[in-house]
Write a protein that holds these residues in place. Structure first.
Motif, mmCIF file in Angstrom:
data_model
loop_
_atom_site.group_PDB
_atom_site.id
_atom_site.type_symbol
_atom_site.label_atom_id
_atom_site.label_comp_id
_atom_site.label_asym_id
_atom_site.label_seq_id
_atom_site.Cartn_x
_atom_site.Cartn_y
_atom_site.Cartn_z
ATOM 1 N N THR A 75 0.831 -1.200 0.000
ATOM 2 C CA THR A 75 0.000 0.000 0.000
ATOM 3 C C THR A 75 0.868 1.252 0.000
ATOM 4 O OG1 THR A 75 -1.543 -1.223 1.336
ATOM 5 C CG2 THR A 75 -1.894 1.157 1.169
ATOM 6 N N THR A 84 0.890 4.095 -2.841
ATOM 7 C CA THR A 84 0.489 5.461 -2.524
ATOM 8 C C THR A 84 1.540 6.445 -3.014
ATOM 9 O OG1 THR A 84 -0.690 4.647 -0.626
ATOM 10 C CG2 THR A 84 -0.215 6.981 -0.669
ATOM 11 N N ILE A 132 1.086 7.341 -6.693
ATOM 12 C CA ILE A 132 0.067 8.323 -7.079
ATOM 13 C C ILE A 132 0.533 9.733 -6.787
ATOM 14 C CG2 ILE A 132 -2.373 8.923 -6.956
ATOM 15 C CD1 ILE A 132 -2.743 6.608 -5.114
ATOM 16 N N THR A 180 -7.668 3.726 -0.687
ATOM 17 C CA THR A 180 -6.916 4.866 -1.231
ATOM 18 C C THR A 180 -7.740 6.138 -1.045
ATOM 19 O OG1 THR A 180 -6.104 3.282 -2.863
ATOM 20 C CG2 THR A 180 -5.432 5.539 -3.180
ATOM 21 N N TYR A 229 -9.276 9.686 0.265
ATOM 22 C CA TYR A 229 -8.807 10.985 0.728
ATOM 23 C C TYR A 229 -10.013 11.770 1.248
ATOM 24 C CZ TYR A 229 -6.879 15.584 1.121
ATOM 25 O OH TYR A 229 -6.486 16.793 1.635
ATOM 26 N N SER A 273 -4.503 7.638 1.399
ATOM 27 C CA SER A 273 -3.738 8.165 0.266
ATOM 28 C C SER A 273 -2.816 9.316 0.668
ATOM 29 C CB SER A 273 -4.673 8.621 -0.852
ATOM 30 O OG SER A 273 -5.325 9.813 -0.503
ATOM 31 N N SER A 318 -10.380 9.200 -5.475
ATOM 32 C CA SER A 318 -8.954 8.891 -5.310
ATOM 33 C C SER A 318 -8.692 7.385 -5.359
ATOM 34 C CB SER A 318 -8.418 9.493 -4.000
ATOM 35 O OG SER A 318 -9.162 9.018 -2.911
ATOM 36 N N ASP A 319 -9.745 6.589 -5.185
ATOM 37 C CA ASP A 319 -9.597 5.134 -5.322
ATOM 38 C C ASP A 319 -9.543 4.697 -6.784
ATOM 39 O OD1 ASP A 319 -9.553 3.678 -2.712
ATOM 40 O OD2 ASP A 319 -11.355 4.853 -2.344
ATOM 41 N N PRO A 322 -5.029 3.202 -6.563
ATOM 42 C CA PRO A 322 -3.917 2.701 -5.761
ATOM 43 C C PRO A 322 -2.647 2.494 -6.576
ATOM 44 C CG PRO A 322 -5.589 0.997 -6.036
ATOM 45 C CD PRO A 322 -6.170 2.266 -6.552
#
Lengths: 446, 446
Positions: A6, A10, A13, A157, A159, A172, A231-232, A414
């Motif tokens: 993860t 992160t 991104i 992910t 936010y 995230s 954001s995912d 992600p």
């Protein structure tokens, strides 16, 4: 998924289309140097060579060097950059009165009443704040007070804001730490995570998260989801997949918070709010970004009894929140959405966009099937011929290639391999065609 | 001071001049009813019969019923209500570009550079946020990252914001709970608390607080003070009393945060920032309220290395923070402060105000000696002939009496017996005279 995976995802991104001061030393001059000298490590410039913007109108942004960019990125100036009706409303109200909400003012209450008409009847109270972060921070605390519990469920992910409390529930945003132990992150409702049974799989993940929280000694306070999972990676279908989640959250005494900061205000086309597509009634709704078309304003809609409970424990006051200028901006945004039929327009233009992207997807095996609702669209870029393999490097090349073609766009998800397409809602069909032309050019080049 | 006393005192301030929906049922009609129906328990209306305001100019506010109020309360519209230069700057920039800080824009950097010229050289980076709450929330987290510690020292009636984290360090906002155990509140630097040896007494209290934190297992992260101690009751003298505090905080590895949300931007007259009067250099400075004359904007000034450290742990981005419209508003405020000499004006008019209040104090034994700096003045109301006895009921009668005389004013301090006088900085000497006339009238009546 282990913590290490993860974490590195992160990181990807965050770096996706960001200016990197340490790597791009040769660009530390002129306006870039000024910005780094002024804002330092909290600078968040886009692109290896950041763009200096001077003006914008409709769906176009104009750079200092004379370049015109088609804007497929910015969802804050939602009714169009520099919309004259919003500018006029703010200018007129600022010249008249700009004050906190401890005096009465009919501009404020007229706006609150219009907003309430758009919301579920039971969410009859609205607290106006300045930012979505403040709205989510408040919503989480109201939920804690009402439920007496501290457990929170988010997506992996997600936010939800930049305050201490909202950062802790935003995987995230965390570069090193994991969320605290009262927060459990579940995989987002995607086909990648759950196959075709998204609704059942996502519900099962929430059920497991509730058990995980319990095993750590936490009851469920709230489950908070961005209704479009921006954001995912943007997940909208099948509409209705949030229904069992809401039911399950309530069955253990928790509250369901719909984070509408990104999907709200007509963007998803079929409905005014993202949650409405799923046929649910949240316990709280938070909103922000497009609410004032860039005027800093946001809000929380909640049940009166929930706010009473909260207000008994702490004094809450937001100095700038709910000032008449914000209300005037917000009312102008609603006017434009209504008078320019932007909800139906977002639906129509969004379908046109997805149709053309689907055509590209059928012709280019590196391009996934477009998904989303209205003018909030996600498009995966994958390894040639293998849709199971995300290709974030390709996404980076496409984003930078589009910049060269004068199109602004971003990434999400992600793995950072999802193009996130969320233009101002005024985007025209012809402008979609321009974007598709330029995207085709870039795809042939990368 | 035990928890019970603090609690009931805090309750008093909150109720001081607030509309109480449960007590004032007969007023639940018209605009008041609308507001309560819309905003519910988080409504924070002033006065038993709240005022509906429709416009304002300079230091005057105009009500819907035609009444004109002289404003001695509002420090946000600091260069004057509806100042045309701020309105123009916002209107022009909004019509041109209103966007987040991920693109370059010279309006933003021009503003940041002007602001930096006003700040200690080592605080070379500025993070623009939307609210003082966000700025303080960020400052506390930067301090935690830099020091690796969680202990925080505040004053006992402090207010530093409305987020989860800033509420926890704001004793004045807590109605039921005490601050968490990593937060220690010390009595404010007043003669009431420390006699004539304010500097030594306050330093000793900070020293004890550090020991208390240590006994609870917490190292010192930060000590944060509003440089004018507004919600504590307004304490400015003797200038310099913060010096030993800063030294002591640093000697144990902590950071000193100057909360300039209220005193900043020329209000204290002699200096541009409140902390400058004390001859100190804080490790961080937070600012807000008057920064955009009501346009929602705020900020944190910090050392570049501190922000680097923080940025390595979490991604921080503020969508509306540092947009070019905020920068234009902020620059216009600096223009007006400079061109209208508002700092020297605040000093001059503030002295005139304190001179006249001192005269009243010498004639009326219920009135304490005025204190403060520039146009931030505190005036205690006490039991007749006994200055050691706070009289919050008298303060309530005076505030409501002044409302009848069309003067807006508020209260502060742990007992709620301190009139808090902080008008727009453009207040004229003649307007001070009007206020004093009306205050004399009210004092004869109450």
């Amino acid at each position: 998924m282990d913590g290490r995976t993860t974490k590195s995802r992160t990181k990807q991104i965050l770096d996706m289309n960001a200016f990197d001061a340490s790597a791009d030393l040769e660009n530390r001059r002129g306006e870039v140097k000024r910005r780094l000298d002024n804002a330092g490590a909290l600078s968040v410039l886009f692109y290896r060579e950041p763009i200096e913007m001077v003006s914008a109108k409709g769906a176009w942004m104009h750079a200092a060097n004379g370049d015109h960019y088609l804007d497929l990125y910015n969802n804050v100036p939602s009714v169009g950059h520099s919309h004259p009706r919003v500018v006029d409303a703010v200018s007129r109200q600022m010249a008249r009165l700009n004050i906190h909400s401890r005096y009465l003012n009919s501009v404020v209450d007229d706006y609150l009443e219009r907003l309430k008409q758009r919301l579920p009847e039971q969410l009859a109270n609205i607290a106006l704040t300045c930012t979505g972060s403040e709205a989510n921070d408040l919503a989480l605390r109201v939920a804690e007070t009402v439920t007496g519990e501290r457990g929170v469920i988010v997506t992996e992910t997600a936010y939800h804001g930049n305050t201490s409390l909202t950062t802790a529930i935003s995987p995230s945003a965390l570069k090193k730490d994991k969320p605290p132990e009262n927060v459990v992150a579940v995989p987002a409702p995607s086909a990648r995570n759950y196959g075709e049974a998204i609704e059942a799989g996502f519900a099962e993940a929430i059920s497991k998260a509730i058990k995980t929280l319990r095993s750590r000694g936490y009851g469920l306070s709230s489950c908070i989801c961005d209704s479009i999972f921006s954001s995912d990676g943007v997940f909208a279908d099948p509409a209705g997949f949030l229904k069992p989640v809401v039911k399950m959250v309530r069955s253990v005494g928790g509250l369901y918070i719909a984070d509408e900061v990104q999907p709200g205000f007509a963007r998803t086309g079929e409905t005014f709010w993202g949650f409405e597509r799923h046929g649910i009634e949240p316990d709280m709704v938070t909103m922000g970004k497009p609410m004032g078309n860039g005027f800093p304003m946001a809000g929380l809609a909640a049940r009166p009894d929930h706010l009473e409970w909260f207000a008994a424990t702490v004094g809450y006051f937001n100095t700038f929140g709910g000032n008449p200028v914000a209300a005037a901006a917000g009312a102008a945004v609603l006017d434009v959405i209504e008078d320019e039929n932007l909800q139906a327009h977002a639906d129509d233009v969004g379908r046109h966009l997805r149709t053309l992207l689907a055509k590209l997807s059928s012709q280019d095996t590196r391009v996934g099937t477009p998904r989303g609702a209205g003018l909030f669209v996600g498009l995966d870029l994958v390894a040639d011929g293998d849709r199971s393999k995300p290709d974030p490097e390709l996404a980076t090349r496409v984003i930078n290639g589009l910049k060269e073609e004068r199109v602004l766009i971003g990434a999400a998800g992600p793995y950072g391999h999802t193009l996130k397409i969320r233009p101002p809602l005024c985007l025209k069909r012809e402008e979609v065609d321009i974007f598709i032309d330029r995207l085709n050019t870039v795809m042939q080049r990368v």
